[in-house]
Design a protein around this motif. Structure first.
Motif, PDB file in Angstrom:
ATOM      1  N   MET A  18       0.813  -1.200   0.000  1.00 44.63           N
ATOM      2  CA  MET A  18       0.000   0.000   0.000  1.00 44.63           C
ATOM      3  C   MET A  18       0.856   1.263   0.000  1.00 44.63           C
ATOM      4  O   MET A  18       0.475   2.286  -0.582  1.00 44.63           O
ATOM      5  N   GLU A  19       2.035   1.207   0.635  1.00 42.26           N
ATOM      6  CA  GLU A  19       2.956   2.348   0.560  1.00 42.26           C
ATOM      7  C   GLU A  19       3.484   2.503  -0.856  1.00 42.26           C
ATOM      8  O   GLU A  19       3.613   3.627  -1.365  1.00 42.26           O
ATOM      9  N   TYR A  20       3.790   1.381  -1.521  1.00 44.30           N
ATOM     10  CA  TYR A  20       4.239   1.419  -2.911  1.00 44.30           C
ATOM     11  C   TYR A  20       3.167   2.042  -3.793  1.00 44.30           C
ATOM     12  O   TYR A  20       3.454   2.887  -4.640  1.00 44.30           O
ATOM     13  N   LEU A  21       1.909   1.620  -3.581  1.00 44.70           N
ATOM     14  CA  LEU A  21       0.794   2.164  -4.355  1.00 44.70           C
ATOM     15  C   LEU A  21       0.643   3.657  -4.118  1.00 44.70           C
ATOM     16  O   LEU A  21       0.429   4.431  -5.070  1.00 44.70           O
ATOM     17  N   MET A  22       0.753   4.073  -2.867  1.00 47.67           N
ATOM     18  CA  MET A  22       0.633   5.492  -2.537  1.00 47.67           C
ATOM     19  C   MET A  22       1.707   6.317  -3.254  1.00 47.67           C
ATOM     20  O   MET A  22       1.416   7.351  -3.868  1.00 47.67           O
ATOM     21  N   LYS A  23       2.946   5.847  -3.183  1.00 46.69           N
ATOM     22  CA  LYS A  23       4.046   6.566  -3.831  1.00 46.69           C
ATOM     23  C   LYS A  23       3.827   6.663  -5.334  1.00 46.69           C
ATOM     24  O   LYS A  23       4.068   7.711  -5.944  1.00 46.69           O
ATOM     25  N   TYR A  24       3.371   5.558  -5.940  1.00 45.27           N
ATOM     26  CA  TYR A  24       3.166   5.567  -7.384  1.00 45.27           C
ATOM     27  C   TYR A  24       2.043   6.516  -7.765  1.00 45.27           C
ATOM     28  O   TYR A  24       2.152   7.260  -8.758  1.00 45.27           O
ATOM     29  N   ARG A  25       0.951   6.516  -7.004  1.00 46.08           N
ATOM     30  CA  ARG A  25      -0.145   7.433  -7.281  1.00 46.08           C
ATOM     31  C   ARG A  25       0.316   8.885  -7.180  1.00 46.08           C
ATOM     32  O   ARG A  25      -0.056   9.729  -8.004  1.00 46.08           O
ATOM     33  N   LEU A  26       1.117   9.184  -6.172  1.00 44.83           N
ATOM     34  CA  LEU A  26       1.590  10.555  -5.994  1.00 44.83           C
ATOM     35  C   LEU A  26       2.552  10.961  -7.108  1.00 44.83           C
ATOM     36  O   LEU A  26       2.549  12.122  -7.532  1.00 44.83           O
ATOM     37  N   GLU A  27       3.365  10.019  -7.598  1.00 44.04           N
ATOM     38  CA  GLU A  27       4.247  10.324  -8.721  1.00 44.04           C
ATOM     39  C   GLU A  27       3.431  10.660  -9.966  1.00 44.04           C
ATOM     40  O   GLU A  27       3.773  11.585 -10.722  1.00 44.04           O
ATOM     41  N   GLN A  28       2.369   9.894 -10.195  1.00 43.10           N
ATOM     42  CA  GLN A  28       1.502  10.187 -11.345  1.00 43.10           C
ATOM     43  C   GLN A  28       0.798  11.530 -11.162  1.00 43.10           C
ATOM     44  O   GLN A  28       0.623  12.297 -12.125  1.00 43.10           O
ATOM     45  N   ALA A  29       0.417  11.833  -9.924  1.00 43.28           N
ATOM     46  CA  ALA A  29      -0.234  13.112  -9.645  1.00 43.28           C
ATOM     47  C   ALA A  29       0.709  14.277  -9.914  1.00 43.28           C
ATOM     48  O   ALA A  29       0.298  15.306 -10.465  1.00 43.28           O
ATOM     49  N   LYS A  30       1.965  14.131  -9.539  1.00 41.99           N
ATOM     50  CA  LYS A  30       2.940  15.209  -9.759  1.00 41.99           C
ATOM     51  C   LYS A  30       3.103  15.494 -11.255  1.00 41.99           C
ATOM     52  O   LYS A  30       3.235  16.650 -11.668  1.00 41.99           O
ATOM     53  N   LYS A  31       3.093  14.426 -12.066  1.00 39.78           N
ATOM     54  CA  LYS A  31       3.186  14.624 -13.513  1.00 39.78           C
ATOM     55  C   LYS A  31       1.990  15.420 -14.023  1.00 39.78           C
ATOM     56  O   LYS A  31       2.144  16.338 -14.839  1.00 39.78           O
ATOM     57  N   LEU A  32       0.796  15.061 -13.554  1.00 45.24           N
ATOM     58  CA  LEU A  32      -0.406  15.759 -14.006  1.00 45.24           C
ATOM     59  C   LEU A  32      -0.442  17.206 -13.517  1.00 45.24           C
ATOM     60  O   LEU A  32      -0.925  18.097 -14.223  1.00 45.24           O
ATOM     61  N   LEU A  33       0.065  17.445 -12.325  1.00 43.97           N
ATOM     62  CA  LEU A  33       0.101  18.815 -11.795  1.00 43.97           C
ATOM     63  C   LEU A  33       0.970  19.716 -12.665  1.00 43.97           C
ATOM     64  O   LEU A  33       0.653  20.897 -12.864  1.00 43.97           O
ATOM     65  N   LEU A  34       2.066  19.174 -13.184  1.00 44.71           N
ATOM     66  CA  LEU A  34       3.001  19.993 -13.966  1.00 44.71           C
ATOM     67  C   LEU A  34       2.698  19.979 -15.458  1.00 44.71           C
ATOM     68  O   LEU A  34       3.055  20.922 -16.159  1.00 44.71           O
ATOM     69  N   GLN A  35       2.058  18.929 -15.950  1.00 44.87           N
ATOM     70  CA  GLN A  35       1.862  18.788 -17.390  1.00 44.87           C
ATOM     71  C   GLN A  35       0.462  19.147 -17.861  1.00 44.87           C
ATOM     72  O   GLN A  35       0.215  19.205 -19.067  1.00 44.87           O
ATOM     73  N   THR A  36      -0.473  19.374 -16.922  1.00 48.35           N
ATOM     74  CA  THR A  36      -1.847  19.703 -17.300  1.00 48.35           C
ATOM     75  C   THR A  36      -2.358  20.860 -16.449  1.00 48.35           C
ATOM     76  O   THR A  36      -1.730  21.262 -15.474  1.00 48.35           O
ATOM     77  N   ASP A  37      -3.516  21.368 -16.834  1.00 47.66           N
ATOM     78  CA  ASP A  37      -4.195  22.409 -16.053  1.00 47.66           C
ATOM     79  C   ASP A  37      -5.405  21.836 -15.313  1.00 47.66           C
ATOM     80  O   ASP A  37      -6.291  22.585 -14.892  1.00 47.66           O
ATOM     81  N   LEU A  38      -5.452  20.525 -15.162  1.00 51.25           N
ATOM     82  CA  LEU A  38      -6.585  19.895 -14.495  1.00 51.25           C
ATOM     83  C   LEU A  38      -6.701  20.371 -13.055  1.00 51.25           C
ATOM     84  O   LEU A  38      -5.687  20.577 -12.373  1.00 51.25           O
ATOM     85  N   PRO A  39      -7.916  20.555 -12.549  1.00 53.31           N
ATOM     86  CA  PRO A  39      -8.097  20.911 -11.141  1.00 53.31           C
ATOM     87  C   PRO A  39      -7.536  19.812 -10.232  1.00 53.31           C
ATOM     88  O   PRO A  39      -7.496  18.642 -10.608  1.00 53.31           O
ATOM     89  N   VAL A  40      -7.139  20.198  -9.040  1.00 50.42           N
ATOM     90  CA  VAL A  40      -6.565  19.253  -8.099  1.00 50.42           C
ATOM     91  C   VAL A  40      -7.537  18.115  -7.796  1.00 50.42           C
ATOM     92  O   VAL A  40      -7.149  16.948  -7.706  1.00 50.42           O
ATOM     93  N   GLY A  41      -8.823  18.435  -7.648  1.00 52.61           N
ATOM     94  CA  GLY A  41      -9.811  17.403  -7.374  1.00 52.61           C
ATOM     95  C   GLY A  41      -9.904  16.376  -8.486  1.00 52.61           C
ATOM     96  O   GLY A  41     -10.056  15.175  -8.224  1.00 52.61           O
ATOM     97  N   GLN A  42      -9.802  16.831  -9.740  1.00 51.30           N
ATOM     98  CA  GLN A  42      -9.859  15.916 -10.883  1.00 51.30           C
ATOM     99  C   GLN A  42      -8.616  15.028 -10.911  1.00 51.30           C
ATOM    100  O   GLN A  42      -8.689  13.830 -11.191  1.00 51.30           O
ATOM    101  N   ILE A  43      -7.460  15.625 -10.626  1.00 53.35           N
ATOM    102  CA  ILE A  43      -6.220  14.851 -10.588  1.00 53.35           C
ATOM    103  C   ILE A  43      -6.295  13.779  -9.518  1.00 53.35           C
ATOM    104  O   ILE A  43      -5.867  12.642  -9.720  1.00 53.35           O
ATOM    105  N   ALA A  44      -6.850  14.141  -8.367  1.00 52.09           N
ATOM    106  CA  ALA A  44      -6.990  13.166  -7.278  1.00 52.09           C
ATOM    107  C   ALA A  44      -7.770  11.947  -7.749  1.00 52.09           C
ATOM    108  O   ALA A  44      -7.370  10.795  -7.510  1.00 52.09           O
TER     109      ALA A  44
END
Length: 327
Positions: free
Chosen positions: A263-289
Motif C-alpha cells: 500500500m505504501e508502494y501504491l501510494m508513492k506511485y499514485r503521488l508520482e503520477q499526480a505530480k506529472k499531471l500537476l506539472l503537465q496539465t491544467d486539471l483541477p486538483v480534485g480531478q487529478i486526485a
C-alpha cells in the motif's frame, strides 16, 4: 481485515511472472554456445504514445532486446504475455511471432537493440533446482557446428527479467545509440561490440541476482499489478487474488525488495503520477486526485502534503514557475 487464504501457494513455491494466467511457465533463458560470440547489429530509443503498442512482427531474423525506461509495454510472443515495465528487459526471439497484447496506458520510452549470432543458440526453461531443461524449441543458425572449435562456453541470459542495475543498462544503451551515426567505421564497430558484451553481462548478472533473492519475482509481480491498476480501488486482498499468493507473503517480499509495503508502494506511485499531471496539465486538483485513484480530494491533499511537504497547489505553483523562469 485479511480474509482466509486456503489453497494459496506458500513461500518457496514456483515463482512465475504471469499475472492472471492459468498456465505456469518456468523462467525462460536464451543460451548461446560460444564461440562465435553473439554480435551487435543496431540500437535506438523510441517513444510509444498511449494507445499504441509494439509492432506486430513474425520471424524478424534477429534477436530484439527491449529495455523500458518509462511506462510499460504489453507484448506477446507465441502465446506468452509480458508486461515490460520500467527497469525490465525482454529478448524477443528471431524465429517467433511477437505482437502487442494491448496499447500503452501512458507515454512509454524503450531502448531496443538488435543482435544476432553465427553460432548455435537454444531456449531453455529454468527448473526449480536451477538446472536447464529443454525448451519449447531451439533455433540453430549454423546447422553444422565446427567440431574443432576450442574454448567453447555458454552465454546464458534471461529472456525476461527485472534488471539488477537498470541505470547502468540505460547508460550502456545510451552510449551505443550515440555511436550509431559513426557505426560504419571499424573502430566504432569494435567499441559497439564491447559495449554489447557488457549488456549481455548485465543481463546475466540480473539473473544471478534474482536467484540469490527469493521472493523477488513475487515483489515484481505485485508492483506490476499495482502500477497497472493504480487508478482503481485496490486492497491487499486484490493483489493476493491476482498473484494467488498469501498477502502477508506478498507484503514481506515487497518490503525486502522495495523497502515498503504494497500500500505504501501504491501510494508513492499514485503521488508520482499526480505530480506529472500537476506539472503537465491544467486539471483541477480534485480531478487529478480522482484520476490517480484517490476517492476524496481532501485525503489526496493530506497524503501529498505528508509525502512532499507541501500541498498540490503549492507544488504546482513552485515548479511550474521555476520551469517558466528556466525556459
Amino acid at each position: 481485515m485479511l480474509r482466509s487464504w486456503k489453497g494459496k501457494r506458500e513461500p518457496g513455491a514456483n515463482l512465475n511472472y504471469k499475472l492472471k494466467k492459468p498456465e505456469a511457465l518456468s523462467m525462460s533463458v536464451i543460451q548461446f554456445h560460444a564461440l562465435p560470440m553473439p554480435y551487435y547489429i543496431c540500437s535506438g530509443h523510441c517513444l510509444t504514445m498511449p494507445g499504441r503498442g509494439h509492432p506486430d512482427r513474425y520471424a524478424l531474423g534477429e534477436f530484439d532486446l527491449l529495455v523500458v525506461d518509462k511506462g510499460c509495454l504489453y507484448i506477446g510472443e507465441e502465446g506468452r504475455s509480458f508486461e515490460l515495465a520500467e527497469g525490465h528487459a525482454l529478448i524477443l526471439r528471431p524465429d517467433s511471432h511477437h505482437y502487442p497484447t494491448q496499447g500503452c496506458r501512458e507515454m512509454t520510452g524503450s531502448f531496443y537493440l538488435h543482435f544476432q549470432t553465427a553460432g548455435v543458440w537454444e531456449a531453455v526453461n529454468e527448473e526449480e533446482n536451477g538446472q536447464p531443461a529443454p525448451g519449447q524449441g531451439a533455433g540453430v543458425l549454423n546447422a553444422e557446428e565446427d567440431q574443432h572449435r576450442t574454448a567453447v562456453f555458454d552465454i546464458r541470459v534471461p529472456q525476461f527479467i527485472r534488471l539488477h542495475n537498470a541505470s547502468r543498462m540505460y547508460e550502456l544503451l545510451r552510449q551505443l545509440n550515440e555511436l550509431e551515426r559513426d557505426s560504419h567505421l571499424g573502430p566504432v564497430k569494435w567499441r559497439q561490440q564491447l559495449l554489447f558484451q557488457e549488456v549481455l553481462m548485465q543481463l546475466g548478472n540480473s539473473m544471478t541476482d534474482r536467484a540469490q533473492r527469493p521472493g523477488s519475482d513475487i515483489a515484481d509481480q505485485a508492483a506490476s499489478y499495482l502500477r497497472c491498476h493504480y487508478k482503481e480501488r485496490i486492497c491487499i486482498s486484490d493483489v493476493g487474488d491476482a498473484l494467488n499468493f498469501h498477502p502477508v507473503y506478498i507484503a514481506r517480499c515487497m518490503q525486502k525488495q522495495f523497502g515498503c509495503s504494497p500500500m505504501e508502494y501504491l501510494m508513492k506511485y499514485r503521488l508520482e503520477q499526480a505530480k506529472k499531471l500537476l506539472l503537465q496539465t491544467d486539471l483541477p486538483v480534485g480531478q487529478i486526485a480522482q484520476d490517480v485513484g484517490f476517492q476524496q480530494a481532501a485525503y489526496f491533499t493530506s497524503c501529498f502534503g505528508r509525502w512532499e511537504g507541501m500541498t498540490p497547489r503549492e507544488y504546482r505553483q513552485r515548479f511550474m514557475l521555476g520551469h517558466s523562469r528556466n525556459g
